[in-house]
Scaffold this motif. Structure first.
Motif, PDB file in Angstrom:
ATOM      1  N   UNK A  34     -14.902  90.738  47.121  1.00 26.28           N
ATOM      2  CA  UNK A  34     -15.709  90.104  48.166  1.00 26.28           C
ATOM      3  C   UNK A  34     -15.430  88.614  48.157  1.00 26.28           C
ATOM      4  N   UNK A  35     -15.918  87.928  49.190  1.00 23.54           N
ATOM      5  CA  UNK A  35     -15.796  86.475  49.246  1.00 23.54           C
ATOM      6  C   UNK A  35     -17.008  85.890  49.951  1.00 23.54           C
ATOM      7  N   UNK A  36     -17.268  84.625  49.684  1.00 22.44           N
ATOM      8  CA  UNK A  36     -18.354  83.880  50.310  1.00 22.44           C
ATOM      9  C   UNK A  36     -17.732  82.707  51.053  1.00 22.44           C
ATOM     10  N   UNK A  37     -18.058  82.570  52.335  1.00 25.80           N
ATOM     11  CA  UNK A  37     -17.556  81.454  53.124  1.00 25.80           C
ATOM     12  C   UNK A  37     -18.368  80.206  52.790  1.00 25.80           C
ATOM     13  N   UNK A  38     -17.791  79.359  51.958  1.00 27.00           N
ATOM     14  CA  UNK A  38     -18.467  78.133  51.532  1.00 27.00           C
ATOM     15  C   UNK A  38     -17.396  77.144  51.082  1.00 27.00           C
ATOM     16  N   UNK A  39     -17.646  75.852  51.281  1.00 22.87           N
ATOM     17  CA  UNK A  39     -16.702  74.833  50.819  1.00 22.87           C
ATOM     18  C   UNK A  39     -16.556  74.926  49.305  1.00 22.87           C
ATOM     19  N   UNK A  40     -15.312  75.031  48.842  1.00 24.88           N
ATOM     20  CA  UNK A  40     -15.059  75.286  47.412  1.00 24.88           C
ATOM     21  C   UNK A  40     -13.778  74.571  47.005  1.00 24.88           C
ATOM     22  N   UNK A  41     -13.906  73.278  46.681  1.00 20.72           N
ATOM     23  CA  UNK A  41     -12.727  72.439  46.489  1.00 20.72           C
ATOM     24  C   UNK A  41     -12.344  72.199  45.031  1.00 20.72           C
ATOM     25  N   UNK A  42     -13.279  72.391  44.110  1.00 16.48           N
ATOM     26  CA  UNK A  42     -12.952  72.090  42.711  1.00 16.48           C
ATOM     27  C   UNK A  42     -13.696  73.071  41.809  1.00 16.48           C
ATOM     28  N   UNK A  43     -14.396  72.557  40.781  1.00 13.70           N
ATOM     29  CA  UNK A  43     -14.955  73.397  39.743  1.00 13.70           C
ATOM     30  C   UNK A  43     -16.039  74.365  40.201  1.00 13.70           C
ATOM     31  N   UNK A  44     -16.148  75.467  39.448  1.00 14.96           N
ATOM     32  CA  UNK A  44     -17.100  76.538  39.725  1.00 14.96           C
ATOM     33  C   UNK A  44     -17.805  76.898  38.420  1.00 14.96           C
ATOM     34  N   UNK A  45     -19.104  77.223  38.484  1.00 14.18           N
ATOM     35  CA  UNK A  45     -19.858  77.597  37.283  1.00 14.18           C
ATOM     36  C   UNK A  45     -20.888  78.660  37.646  1.00 14.18           C
ATOM     37  N   UNK A  46     -21.403  79.334  36.611  1.00 13.23           N
ATOM     38  CA  UNK A  46     -22.416  80.381  36.781  1.00 13.23           C
ATOM     39  C   UNK A  46     -23.456  80.204  35.693  1.00 13.23           C
ATOM     40  N   UNK A  47     -24.752  80.199  36.081  1.00 12.66           N
ATOM     41  CA  UNK A  47     -25.827  79.950  35.108  1.00 12.66           C
ATOM     42  C   UNK A  47     -26.542  81.225  34.669  1.00 12.66           C
ATOM     43  N   UNK A  48     -25.997  82.382  35.041  1.00 14.39           N
ATOM     44  CA  UNK A  48     -26.641  83.648  34.746  1.00 14.39           C
ATOM     45  C   UNK A  48     -27.329  84.231  35.960  1.00 14.39           C
ATOM     46  N   UNK A  49     -27.544  83.396  36.971  1.00  7.63           N
ATOM     47  CA  UNK A  49     -28.178  83.848  38.206  1.00  7.63           C
ATOM     48  C   UNK A  49     -27.526  83.272  39.452  1.00  7.63           C
ATOM     49  N   UNK A  50     -27.165  81.997  39.395  1.00  4.79           N
ATOM     50  CA  UNK A  50     -26.608  81.306  40.553  1.00  4.79           C
ATOM     51  C   UNK A  50     -25.196  80.791  40.267  1.00  4.79           C
ATOM     52  N   UNK A  51     -24.430  80.656  41.336  1.00  6.80           N
ATOM     53  CA  UNK A  51     -23.134  79.986  41.270  1.00  6.80           C
ATOM     54  C   UNK A  51     -23.330  78.513  41.610  1.00  6.80           C
ATOM     55  N   UNK A  52     -22.535  77.665  40.965  1.00  7.46           N
ATOM     56  CA  UNK A  52     -22.487  76.249  41.298  1.00  7.46           C
ATOM     57  C   UNK A  52     -21.045  75.929  41.691  1.00  7.46           C
ATOM     58  N   UNK A  53     -20.890  75.179  42.766  1.00 12.42           N
ATOM     59  CA  UNK A  53     -19.548  74.924  43.283  1.00 12.42           C
ATOM     60  C   UNK A  53     -19.418  73.476  43.746  1.00 12.42           C
ATOM     61  N   UNK A  54     -18.366  72.805  43.259  1.00 13.07           N
ATOM     62  CA  UNK A  54     -18.078  71.450  43.714  1.00 13.07           C
ATOM     63  C   UNK A  54     -17.410  71.522  45.082  1.00 13.07           C
TER      64      UNK A  54
END
Length: 228
Positions: free
Chosen positions: A51-71
């Motif tokens: 799957x994919x999510x349409x969102x600006x995603x230019x650099x680092x990515x992280x996961x906190x156990x519940x949410x994604x974080x994206x630069x």
């Protein structure tokens, strides 16, 4: 400093419609990788994107156990992986010069490529809590078993470095083959790293070195001024 040559366990991709792989993270089931205008979920067993999510995603990515974080450029987005909605944004500490992203001890750790630093950041406000300086550029960032690792990539030379989170001293370096750059970095929580491959459009799985009982700082927990 301990040195070794990377053991690449598997290469994933290139993927249809993906020209660049930036940040990577692992949610326990899927490897999420940033590709500019999308976040993509990769099944590491089958090697296919599911799957994919349409969102600006230019650099680092992280996961906190519940949410994604994206630069995305000069901001960090908090994303619901189920709905794909951006729930909140905070300013990125580098104002657009940010690279890797990791989650540990209830905070975000943000790499600074040209500034050769990692900032520990409050995920609610974006405030910088502490800064670690290094002698090489910083790409991906990850924590595993109390170890802080970051990627580096200059020219054809790239690698993974385990560093002292107090001083920035390099404790161990894994050298990647020429041309196999590391744009993003994440641990699977076990014996391998996932590495974004930049313009190759690939994700590579690299074996994580085993730790003995006397591994020194490998048994320590992250040094953070705030709790989980």
């Amino acid at each position: 400093m301990k040195r070794s040559t990377a053991e690449i366990l598997r290469e994933y991709g290139p993927f249809p419609g993906v020209d660049q792989v930036a940040g990577v993270t692992f949610d326990g089931q899927h490897v999420w990788f940033a590709s500019g205008d999308k976040l993509n979920a990769l099944d590491p067993a089958s090697g296919k994107t599911v799957r994919s999510i349409d969102v600006a995603a230019h650099a680092g990515t992280a996961f906190d156990g519940q949410h994604l974080f994206q630069i995305a450029e000069d901001r960090i987005q908090k994303i619901d992986p189920k709905s794909g909605r951006v729930l909140a944004t905070i300013p990125a500490p580098g104002g657009g010069g940010d690279s890797g992203l990791a989650w540990a001890e209830g905070t975000l750790w943000v790499g600074q490529y040209r500034d050769r630093k990692i900032h520990q950041v409050d995920p609610q406000t974006g405030a910088i809590l502490r800064t670690i300086a290094f002698n090489r550029v910083v790409t991906g960032v990850t924590w595993i078993d109390g170890e802080l690792w970051h990627g580096t990539w200059e020219g054809d030379e790239s690698g993974l470095r385990r560093v002292d989170p107090r001083t920035g001293e390099v404790l161990e370096q894994i050298e990647m083959p020429p041309g196999a750059g590391v744009s993003g970095l994440e641990s699977d929580g076990g014996d391998q790293f996932f590495c974004g491959g930049g313009s190759s459009g690939k994700v590579r799985a690299v074996r994580r070195p085993r730790r003995g009982a006397a591994a020194g700082s490998g048994t320590e927990t992250p040094v953070a001024p705030v709790g989980k």
